[in-house]
Scaffold this motif. Structure first.
Motif, PDB file in Angstrom:
ATOM      1  N   LEU A 248       0.823  -1.212   0.000  1.00  0.00           N
ATOM      2  CA  LEU A 248       0.000   0.000   0.000  1.00  0.00           C
ATOM      3  C   LEU A 248       0.855   1.260   0.000  1.00  0.00           C
ATOM      4  O   LEU A 248       0.460   2.291  -0.532  1.00  0.00           O
ATOM      5  CB  LEU A 248      -0.916   0.016   1.227  1.00  0.00           C
TER       6      LEU A 248
ATOM      7  N   GLN B  86      -0.689   4.600  -1.893  1.00  0.00           N
ATOM      8  CA  GLN B  86      -1.570   5.357  -1.018  1.00  0.00           C
ATOM      9  C   GLN B  86      -1.120   5.104   0.420  1.00  0.00           C
ATOM     10  O   GLN B  86      -1.695   4.281   1.119  1.00  0.00           O
ATOM     11  CB  GLN B  86      -3.031   4.915  -1.205  1.00  0.00           C
TER      12      GLN B  86
ATOM     13  N   TYR C 199      -3.609   4.740   3.364  1.00  0.00           N
ATOM     14  CA  TYR C 199      -4.338   3.493   3.586  1.00  0.00           C
ATOM     15  C   TYR C 199      -3.508   2.523   4.421  1.00  0.00           C
ATOM     16  O   TYR C 199      -4.033   1.836   5.290  1.00  0.00           O
ATOM     17  CB  TYR C 199      -4.737   2.846   2.262  1.00  0.00           C
TER      18      TYR C 199
ATOM     19  N   CYS D  80      -3.553   3.714   7.948  1.00  0.00           N
ATOM     20  CA  CYS D  80      -4.888   3.483   8.503  1.00  0.00           C
ATOM     21  C   CYS D  80      -5.019   2.038   8.978  1.00  0.00           C
ATOM     22  O   CYS D  80      -5.518   1.777  10.076  1.00  0.00           O
ATOM     23  CB  CYS D  80      -5.949   3.802   7.457  1.00  0.00           C
TER      24      CYS D  80
ATOM     25  N   THR E 198     -12.978   3.596   0.533  1.00  0.00           N
ATOM     26  CA  THR E 198     -11.775   2.764   0.584  1.00  0.00           C
ATOM     27  C   THR E 198     -11.104   2.879   1.943  1.00  0.00           C
ATOM     28  O   THR E 198     -10.698   1.876   2.535  1.00  0.00           O
ATOM     29  CB  THR E 198     -10.794   3.179  -0.529  1.00  0.00           C
ATOM     30  N   LEU E 199     -10.999   4.089   2.456  1.00  0.00           N
ATOM     31  CA  LEU E 199     -10.395   4.305   3.767  1.00  0.00           C
ATOM     32  C   LEU E 199     -11.202   3.605   4.856  1.00  0.00           C
ATOM     33  O   LEU E 199     -10.636   2.974   5.760  1.00  0.00           O
ATOM     34  CB  LEU E 199     -10.278   5.802   4.058  1.00  0.00           C
TER      35      LEU E 199
ATOM     36  N   PHE F  26     -10.471  -0.126   4.712  1.00  0.00           N
ATOM     37  CA  PHE F  26      -9.182  -0.456   5.328  1.00  0.00           C
ATOM     38  C   PHE F  26      -9.244  -0.308   6.855  1.00  0.00           C
ATOM     39  O   PHE F  26      -8.614  -1.082   7.578  1.00  0.00           O
ATOM     40  CB  PHE F  26      -8.054   0.402   4.751  1.00  0.00           C
TER      41      PHE F  26
END
Length: 171
Positions: free
Chosen positions: A21, A28, A31, A34, A132-133, A136
């Motif tokens: 990631l 990103q 992510y 996170c 998406t966040l 995750f």
């Protein structure tokens, strides 16, 4: 097992999976971070049912302050709705360490509730939701909590993976 052990084992397990990631072509890093932060919180979250002050209390007090009432609400729901008899459960769900919060059911409920709270807070602050966040975040919470259960399974007292539905013993 101590909170620092849960955190270090969980980070050692999850970290290699977050490297793509951060360093991929379409990286990103947000992510990856996170997932790591959510996994740390998840690795401590099941211990909110302990009698003493857990590492979650000292390092992530706001999560602790959410998890303790959530634990009490789950226990209350089982007694208020008389779920032991309705679902023909083998165990009474009580406020005990390594009870409902140390079961797959507790992991799913707490991960779901914490994710919903993150969505709510994120929307109130930023007025948008990054799906998406959030995904995750949920994955990090659930993996962290399942790793916590796996780690506690390796201790002398272990955990009951089938709680409250069964004893986990082969018959």
């Amino acid at each position: 097992m101590l909170g620092k052990d849960h955190v270090s084992i969980t980070l050692g397990t999850i970290f290699p999976f977050t490297i793509p990631l951060v360093f991929s072509e379409n990286s990103q890093p947000m992510y990856g971070f996170c997932v790591l932060i959510a996994a740390i919180i998840g690795s401590l979250a099941p211990d909110a049912d302990s009698d003493g002050k857990s590492k979650l209390y000292y390092n992530f007090k706001i999560i602790y302050d959410i998890m303790v009432p959530l634990h009490k609400l789950i226990v209350f729901s089982f007694s208020f709705f008389n779920l032991k008899e309705k679902m023909n459960l083998e165990h009474i769900v009580e406020e005990q360490h390594r009870g409902v919060m140390h079961s797959p059911m507790g992991v799913f409920i707490s991960s779901f509730v914490l994710t919903l709270l993150a969505i709510t807070v994120g929307y109130l602050i930023f007025r948008e939701i990054n799906a998406t966040l959030i995904g995750f975040l949920f994955l990090g919470l659930i993996f962290g909590q399942f790793l916590h259960l796996l780690e506690d399974s390796c201790t002398v007292s272990g955990i009951n993976w089938l709680f409250p539905f069964g004893t986990g013993e082969l018959k």
